[in-house]
Write a protein that holds these residues in place. Structure first.
Motif, PDB file in Angstrom:
ATOM      1  N   UNK A   1      38.449  23.585  40.433  1.00 40.30           N
ATOM      2  CA  UNK A   1      38.762  25.010  40.283  1.00 40.30           C
ATOM      3  C   UNK A   1      39.152  25.580  41.640  1.00 40.30           C
ATOM      4  N   UNK A   2      39.974  26.601  41.604  1.00 36.91           N
ATOM      5  CA  UNK A   2      40.465  27.188  42.845  1.00 36.91           C
ATOM      6  C   UNK A   2      39.445  28.170  43.414  1.00 36.91           C
ATOM      7  N   UNK A   3      38.233  27.678  43.623  1.00 35.94           N
ATOM      8  CA  UNK A   3      37.188  28.501  44.232  1.00 35.94           C
ATOM      9  C   UNK A   3      37.314  28.438  45.750  1.00 35.94           C
ATOM     10  N   UNK A   4      36.920  29.493  46.410  1.00 36.80           N
ATOM     11  CA  UNK A   4      36.883  29.491  47.870  1.00 36.80           C
ATOM     12  C   UNK A   4      35.733  28.610  48.328  1.00 36.80           C
ATOM     13  N   UNK A   5      36.026  27.703  49.283  1.00 42.32           N
ATOM     14  CA  UNK A   5      34.971  26.834  49.808  1.00 42.32           C
ATOM     15  C   UNK A   5      34.000  27.646  50.656  1.00 42.32           C
ATOM     16  N   UNK A   6      32.758  27.707  50.227  1.00 45.56           N
ATOM     17  CA  UNK A   6      31.702  28.326  51.022  1.00 45.56           C
ATOM     18  C   UNK A   6      30.410  27.573  50.739  1.00 45.56           C
ATOM     19  N   UNK A   7      29.300  28.137  51.122  1.00 40.16           N
ATOM     20  CA  UNK A   7      28.026  27.407  51.016  1.00 40.16           C
ATOM     21  C   UNK A   7      27.644  27.079  49.582  1.00 40.16           C
ATOM     22  N   UNK A   8      28.145  27.842  48.611  1.00 43.24           N
ATOM     23  CA  UNK A   8      27.739  27.617  47.217  1.00 43.24           C
ATOM     24  C   UNK A   8      28.897  27.251  46.300  1.00 43.24           C
ATOM     25  N   UNK A   9      30.134  27.186  46.817  1.00 43.52           N
ATOM     26  CA  UNK A   9      31.289  26.873  45.979  1.00 43.52           C
ATOM     27  C   UNK A   9      32.156  25.795  46.630  1.00 43.52           C
ATOM     28  N   UNK A  10      32.848  25.052  45.787  1.00 45.72           N
ATOM     29  CA  UNK A  10      33.774  24.021  46.261  1.00 45.72           C
ATOM     30  C   UNK A  10      34.913  23.908  45.269  1.00 45.72           C
TER      31      UNK A  10
ATOM     32  N   UNK B   1      16.527  20.862  43.547  1.00 46.70           N
ATOM     33  CA  UNK B   1      15.456  19.851  43.569  1.00 46.70           C
ATOM     34  C   UNK B   1      15.057  19.474  44.994  1.00 46.70           C
ATOM     35  N   UNK B   2      16.043  19.431  45.914  1.00 45.23           N
ATOM     36  CA  UNK B   2      15.759  18.954  47.271  1.00 45.23           C
ATOM     37  C   UNK B   2      15.880  20.052  48.333  1.00 45.23           C
ATOM     38  N   UNK B   3      16.084  21.295  47.915  1.00 41.93           N
ATOM     39  CA  UNK B   3      16.116  22.393  48.878  1.00 41.93           C
ATOM     40  C   UNK B   3      17.324  22.380  49.793  1.00 41.93           C
ATOM     41  N   UNK B   4      18.473  21.955  49.285  1.00 40.12           N
ATOM     42  CA  UNK B   4      19.708  21.894  50.083  1.00 40.12           C
ATOM     43  C   UNK B   4      20.402  23.256  50.023  1.00 40.12           C
ATOM     44  N   UNK B   5      20.809  23.764  51.175  1.00 42.04           N
ATOM     45  CA  UNK B   5      21.332  25.127  51.254  1.00 42.04           C
ATOM     46  C   UNK B   5      22.849  25.205  51.091  1.00 42.04           C
TER      47      UNK B   5
ATOM     48  N   UNK C   1      26.448  23.473  49.668  1.00 41.55           N
ATOM     49  CA  UNK C   1      27.056  22.472  48.784  1.00 41.55           C
ATOM     50  C   UNK C   1      28.028  21.567  49.528  1.00 41.55           C
ATOM     51  N   UNK C   2      28.594  22.063  50.650  1.00 42.62           N
ATOM     52  CA  UNK C   2      29.577  21.268  51.389  1.00 42.62           C
ATOM     53  C   UNK C   2      28.963  20.036  52.044  1.00 42.62           C
ATOM     54  N   UNK C   3      27.651  20.017  52.202  1.00 44.71           N
ATOM     55  CA  UNK C   3      27.000  18.862  52.806  1.00 44.71           C
ATOM     56  C   UNK C   3      27.144  17.594  51.961  1.00 44.71           C
ATOM     57  N   UNK C   4      27.362  17.768  50.657  1.00 45.59           N
ATOM     58  CA  UNK C   4      27.531  16.595  49.788  1.00 45.59           C
ATOM     59  C   UNK C   4      28.827  15.843  50.099  1.00 45.59           C
TER      60      UNK C   4
END
Length: 344
Positions: free
Chosen positions: A198-207, A321-325, A327-330
């Motif tokens: 999806x054409x979401x803006x890349x930020x901490x919670x979207x990709x 589940x693991x407290x990751x802040x 999403x870009x870290x994946x």
């Protein structure tokens, strides 16, 4: 000539014994046994001997050659052994030292989460299905009760390739394709994990690229209570037996009624904290009963068959589940981040 051969043998043996390396030994071999060597030079004079002397001298010359050759081979073995011992001495390894650990890789955290969810639903009788990531507008939207110009399409900002081809915005098209492939006498019980775009803006919670797992169960007499039971089991198995769930009314074009599912916050156990923004609950997935229009377009009679569907994001589940802040870290391939979860 006999005395000459004996003297040559003695001289060669002495030089062989005095040789200190293989290069010097090779020079001695060439000097005495080579085509232009001393032994060859002596044998050239055999033409001057009488018939009686030639066999005797020939036999002696062969013995001299054999003696020198054997001496050279023995000396060569001794020199090679000396070189090996010297090398072993210089390159000695202390075998009492502990070995250096060899780092090993492991599955990516998202892969582990997806496999964990797959195993959970397989245990409840679901099968795993896959479909194309480049999808048609029909299966991505129209077959899911989203005809052209439907305002709900704006909820999913889409990467279009042509007017009729696009990068799928969810894995629901796999559900539509599976129902189309079956006749209306066969129930469907499946999950479909995969990448979506999806054409979401890349930020901490979207990709712009992320993963979804959607589930579908269609059969006679499927009820909302069945959906709740499945989702409750899922939440408790994945987040702990003490997790509670709640279903809130929502809207999705392909389900009616539609719900959002929350789980009780595992940090505060429902009391309210910064993680759950004081509510005590955390949204985790969307679900609902399959819309009659979706059943009809797939060839099922909505008066006879019913079903439920649900969809979740493994990234969001892993973050909770693991407290990751972020999403870009994946997707940054930071080994320092990834190796934390090898034994998770």
């Amino acid at each position: 000539m006999k005395e000459e051969l004996q003297l040559l043998e003695k001289e060669a043996i002495e030089k062989i014994e005095q040789a200190t390396d293989m290069k010097e030994l090779q020079s001695i071999k060439v000097a005495y046994l080579g085509k232009k060597g001393s032994l060859t030079s002596v044998l050239r004079g055999m033409g001057k001997l009488s018939k009686e002397e030639r066999p005797v001298i020939g036999e002696l010359a062969n013995k001299v050659r054999e003696t020198i050759t054997n001496a050279i081979e023995q000396k060569n073995e001794g020199l090679e052994q000396a070189v090996l011992e010297e090398k072993l001495q210089k390159e000695a390894i202390d075998v009492t030292l502990p070995g250096r650990p060899v780092p090993t890789g492991g599955p990516h955290l998202l892969t582990k989460i997806v496999e964990e969810i797959e195993d959970l639903f397989i245990g409840m009788g679901f099968e795993v299905r896959e479909g194309p990531e480049v999808e048609t507008d029909y299966f991505n939207f129209e077959a899911l009760n989203l005809p052209k110009d439907h305002p709900a399409r704006d909820m999913q900002d889409t990467f279009y390739i042509t007017n009729e081809l696009l990068l799928r915005t969810h894995t629901s098209p796999v559900q539509a394709r599976t129902m189309k492939a079956y006749d209306d006498s066969k129930s469907v019980k499946m999950i479909c994990p995969g990448k979506v775009y999806r054409r979401d803006t890349d930020d901490a919670t979207h990709s712009h690229q992320f993963t979804q797992i959607e589930g579908l169960f269609v059969d006679k007499d499927v009820k909302m209570s069945d959906l709740k039971g499945i989702l409750d089991t899922f939440a408790k198995k994945l987040f702990g037996e003490d997790r509670q769930i709640r279903l809130r009314p929502s809207f999705f074009p392909f389900t009616e009624p539609s719900v959002e599912m929350d789980i009780s916050c595992k940090v505060c156990n429902g009391d309210g904290c910064s993680v759950c923004k004081g509510s005590g609950w955390i949204e985790i997935l969307g679900a609902g009963m399959v819309h009659p229009n979706v059943l009809s377009m797939a060839g099922y009679d909505p008066k006879v068959y019913s079903g439920f569907a649900f969809g979740m994001g493994p990234e969001r589940i892993a973050m909770l589940k693991y407290g990751i802040k972020d999403i870009r870290q994946f997707y940054t391939n930071d080994v320092r981040f990834l190796k934390q979860f090898h034994n998770a």
